[in-house]
Design an enzyme around this catalytic site. Structure first.
Site, mmCIF file in Angstrom:
data_model
loop_
_atom_site.group_PDB
_atom_site.id
_atom_site.type_symbol
_atom_site.label_atom_id
_atom_site.label_comp_id
_atom_site.label_asym_id
_atom_site.label_seq_id
_atom_site.Cartn_x
_atom_site.Cartn_y
_atom_site.Cartn_z
ATOM 1 N N LYS A 168 69.489 71.880 33.023
ATOM 2 C CA LYS A 168 68.020 71.757 33.629
ATOM 3 C C LYS A 168 67.795 72.525 34.906
ATOM 4 C CE LYS A 168 65.961 68.521 36.111
ATOM 5 N NZ LYS A 168 65.173 69.772 36.712
ATOM 6 N N GLU A 199 77.220 67.764 44.074
ATOM 7 C CA GLU A 199 77.229 68.729 45.335
ATOM 8 C C GLU A 199 75.749 68.353 46.126
ATOM 9 O OE1 GLU A 199 79.615 70.323 46.046
ATOM 10 O OE2 GLU A 199 80.875 70.921 44.460
ATOM 11 N N CYS A 225 72.784 74.978 51.485
ATOM 12 C CA CYS A 225 73.402 73.587 51.734
ATOM 13 C C CYS A 225 74.492 73.699 52.706
ATOM 14 C CB CYS A 225 73.759 73.076 50.476
ATOM 15 S SG CYS A 225 74.973 74.180 49.520
ATOM 16 N N GLU A 270 68.851 66.896 57.247
ATOM 17 C CA GLU A 270 69.028 68.381 56.789
ATOM 18 C C GLU A 270 67.573 68.966 56.635
ATOM 19 O OE1 GLU A 270 69.848 68.699 52.445
ATOM 20 O OE2 GLU A 270 71.124 70.559 53.198
HETATM 21 P P1 NAD Z 1 66.395 67.815 44.505
HETATM 22 O O1 NAD Z 1 67.485 66.785 44.619
HETATM 23 O O2 NAD Z 1 65.037 67.579 44.763
HETATM 24 O O3 NAD Z 1 66.355 68.495 43.216
HETATM 25 C C1 NAD Z 1 67.642 69.110 42.523
HETATM 26 C C2 NAD Z 1 67.597 68.910 41.074
HETATM 27 O O4 NAD Z 1 67.746 67.824 40.500
HETATM 28 C C3 NAD Z 1 66.401 69.651 40.628
HETATM 29 O O5 NAD Z 1 66.338 70.268 39.146
HETATM 30 C C4 NAD Z 1 65.260 68.152 40.512
HETATM 31 O O6 NAD Z 1 64.300 68.429 39.341
HETATM 32 C C5 NAD Z 1 66.434 67.252 39.842
HETATM 33 N N1 NAD Z 1 66.418 66.024 40.342
HETATM 34 C C6 NAD Z 1 65.772 65.417 41.291
HETATM 35 N N2 NAD Z 1 65.890 64.193 41.478
HETATM 36 C C7 NAD Z 1 66.493 63.678 40.138
HETATM 37 C C8 NAD Z 1 66.948 62.572 39.421
HETATM 38 N N3 NAD Z 1 66.854 61.474 40.103
HETATM 39 N N4 NAD Z 1 67.601 62.488 38.258
HETATM 40 C C9 NAD Z 1 67.904 63.823 37.803
HETATM 41 N N5 NAD Z 1 67.529 65.004 38.211
HETATM 42 C C10 NAD Z 1 66.867 64.911 39.517
HETATM 43 O O7 NAD Z 1 66.847 68.972 45.612
HETATM 44 P P2 NAD Z 1 66.039 70.442 45.785
HETATM 45 O O8 NAD Z 1 65.112 70.291 46.775
HETATM 46 O O9 NAD Z 1 65.956 71.089 44.614
HETATM 47 O O10 NAD Z 1 67.325 71.222 46.260
HETATM 48 C C11 NAD Z 1 67.578 71.301 47.779
HETATM 49 C C12 NAD Z 1 68.798 70.440 48.083
HETATM 50 O O11 NAD Z 1 69.928 70.627 47.286
HETATM 51 C C13 NAD Z 1 69.172 70.302 49.522
HETATM 52 O O12 NAD Z 1 69.612 68.877 49.954
HETATM 53 C C14 NAD Z 1 70.810 71.001 49.603
HETATM 54 O O13 NAD Z 1 71.553 70.835 50.480
HETATM 55 C C15 NAD Z 1 71.239 70.503 48.179
HETATM 56 N N6 NAD Z 1 72.267 71.557 47.705
HETATM 57 C C16 NAD Z 1 73.285 71.381 47.771
HETATM 58 C C17 NAD Z 1 74.179 72.109 47.231
HETATM 59 C C18 NAD Z 1 75.779 71.731 47.293
HETATM 60 O O14 NAD Z 1 76.587 72.575 46.584
HETATM 61 N N7 NAD Z 1 76.265 70.703 47.906
HETATM 62 C C19 NAD Z 1 74.056 73.514 46.926
HETATM 63 C C20 NAD Z 1 72.694 73.619 46.958
HETATM 64 C C21 NAD Z 1 71.652 72.810 47.498
#
Ligand code: NAD
Length: 491
Positions: A183, A257, A291, A389
């Site tokens: 997804k 992650e 991240c 963050e």
């Molecule tokens: P987000 O958590 O809002 O969304 C990430 C993904 O998860 C999207 O596809 C979203 O639709 C989905 N999602 C959100 N809530 C969900 C739930 N309750 N159940 C299932 N799916 C859900 O994050 P974002 O704003 O898209 O991305 C930025 C974040 O991602 C930052 O916090 C960043 O640090 C983190 N990130 C971490 C890594 C890592 O490897 N540790 C890498 C890149 C980004």
């Protein structure tokens, strides 16, 4: 820069074909640089996820299917997918850059390259990793220890590095013999259309990879779907916590992650003269929407003014502009919401008394979701901008008086994902790095290497991706106690 024709799709990639969506909603994507509409795709619904999981399930359960292929055949198919991806990588980089504001030069270096690199790396590991071992039992007799694919994976990826982070999951899970429903995030859906075409061209069997873009409800449905055996999630810590809770109830394996607030620790013998490019990629890469960045810069008080000058000068000199311009170093935020969030943190930093050394004002770009690269000085580690963050081009420079104090500040964080140590003494750097509570850390640079396990401690996640460890996350272990004695008959 104008974006020519709209990129439109009316179908999802499920079971190896393009199939009509069950719902009628659409996800519209706007250019982060120009705010223009650049394309749209159907918005996934729980029913679309059901169809995709059914396809992944039947591919997984087919006794002659992907899991039964020899390691050599799976590896060869993965290499074909890498080739097909490479053939489309220019367009993939362009679409990512338009959608999330990643400067095209960075998209071409990372998003266009990393996925096929990972597919080839894990194809090599598929060939080289034995999945069956015979051991002598302690109680006598022989034991077979076998690794089998964990099953259908629900993979959820964010928008900041949509193809690389998808490949962090895809490459090892394919090598392990798993199938997947992926997804993508609603912000970055147009690049996944190209990935689907590459999958078709490469002859990956139907149903092994299925892609349904959608929002968090659709993601949550995928997480708890009874047909899913393992969840692999990259995204925010808040979403990760709720996914972990659900997987806990279901006792479903999950890799998380999550977010970070890493420290870039400048030791008193650091040499900046040779490190400018590395400093940028370790602290501001992809407009700060990365991240692992070291967004807390810890500087020795003896060299504090010099460190401020280095970072202030770096931020002021960065070329900010349209993400598709090859000269751009800092593009816009991925969405208006993200810009608002980052601007909110800049206001909060000022309100809490931090001093602005560079940026800090609203962007003067006429359109697009831009934020000025901003450097704050005199930040206390307890302040909001040092603890939360921000996910934008905003750094907090925090002074310290001794190495022990620097270490204490580095570890005084909810997160533990990346980090870096800047020193001319490699041994001193390594010794310091070992004491930082973090999943990975670099000396005088930071960039995850495919051969090294990557992931977080504390609120930055659970489990590891990349490296041989990343393959193990998609394998289950079964022990078979062989019949004891030559006759093997039951008593
Ligand atoms: P987000 O958590 O809002 O969304 C990430 C993904 O998860 C999207 O596809 C979203 O639709 C989905 N999602 C959100 N809530 C969900 C739930 N309750 N159940 C299932 N799916 C859900 O994050 P974002 O704003 O898209 O991305 C930025 C974040 O991602 C930052 O916090 C960043 O640090 C983190 N990130 C971490 C890594 C890592 O490897 N540790 C890498 C890149 C980004």
């Amino acid at each position: 820069m104008s974006t020519q024709t709209l990129i439109e799709s009316n179908e999802f990639f499920i079971g190896g074909e393009w199939v009509a969506p069950k719902g009628s909603g659409r996800i519209e994507v706007h250019s982060a640089s120009t705010e223009e509409l650049i394309g749209s795709v159907p918005d996934g619904t729980p029913e679309d996820i059901d169809a995709a999981v059914a396809a992944a399930r039947s591919a997984m359960d087919d006794p002659q299917g992907w899991r039964s292929w020899s390691a050599e055949d799976r590896a060869a198919a993965m290499e074909r997918l890498a080739d097909a991806f490479d053939a489309r990588s220019g367009e993939i980089a362009r679409r990512i850059s338009m959608q999330n504001g990643m400067p095209i030069a960075i998209a071409q270096q990372l998003e266009a390259v990393f996925p096929s690199l990972l597919l080839r790396y894990y194809a090599g590991l598929a060939r080289a990793t034995p999945l069956r071992e015979e051991r002598d039992g302690i109680l006598g007799g022989k034991i077979l220890v076998e690794k089998t694919p964990v099953g259908v994976v629900g993979a959820i990826v964010p928008w900041n590095f949509p193809q690389s982070l998808a490949a962090f999951k895809l490459a090892p899970l394919l090598a392990a013999g798993c199938t997947v429903v992926m997804k993508p995030s609603p912000e970055t859906v147009l690049d996944s259309l190209e990935l689907a075409e590459a999958i078709r061209e490469a002859g990956i069997p139907d149903g092994v990879i299925n892609i349904v873009p959608g929002g968090r409800e659709v993601g949550a449905h995928l997480v708890e779907h009874p047909g899913v055996d393992k969840v692999a999630f990259t995204g925010s810590t808040a979403a990760g916590r709720s996914i972990a809770a659900r997987c806990g109830e279901l006792l479903r394996p999950v890799t998380l992650e999550l977010g970070g607030k890493s420290a870039a620790i400048v030791l008193d013998d650091a040499d900046f003269a040779t490190a400018a490019e590395n400093l940028f990629s370790a602290t501001l890469l992809n407009n700060g929407q990365t991240c692992f960045l070291g967004t807390r810069v810890l500087a020795p008080r003896s060299r504090y003014d010099e460190v401020l000058q280095v970072f202030g000068g770096l931020a002021d000199a960065l070329q900010v502009g349209d993400a598709l311009d090859p000269a751009t170093q800092i593009g816009p935020m991925a969405s208006a919401r993200q810009r608002e969030r980052v601007e909110g943190y800049i206001a909060k930093g000022k309100a809490e008394g931090a001093r602005v050394v560079a940026g800090g004002n609203p962007s003067d770009q006429e359109r697009g979701w831009f934020v000025q690269p901003t450097i704050f000085a005199d930040v206390e580690n307890s302040q909001t901008i040092a603890q939360e963050e921000i996910f934008g081009p905003v750094l907090s420079v925090i002074p310290y008086d001794s190495d022990e104090e620097a270490l204490a500040i580095a570890n005084d964080s909810e997160f533990g994902l990346g980090g870096s140590v800047w020193t001319t003494d490699q041994e001193r750097g390594e010794a310091f790095a070992r004491r930082v509570q973090t999943g990975s850390i670099g000396i005088n640079h930071y960039l995850p290497d495919p051969a090294a396990p990557f992931g977080g401690v504390k609120a930055s996640g659970l489990g590891r991706e990349l490296g041989p460890e990343g393959l193990q996350a998609y394998l289950s272990t079964q022990s078979i106690y062989k019949t004891q004695g030559s006759a093997g008959a039951a008593p």
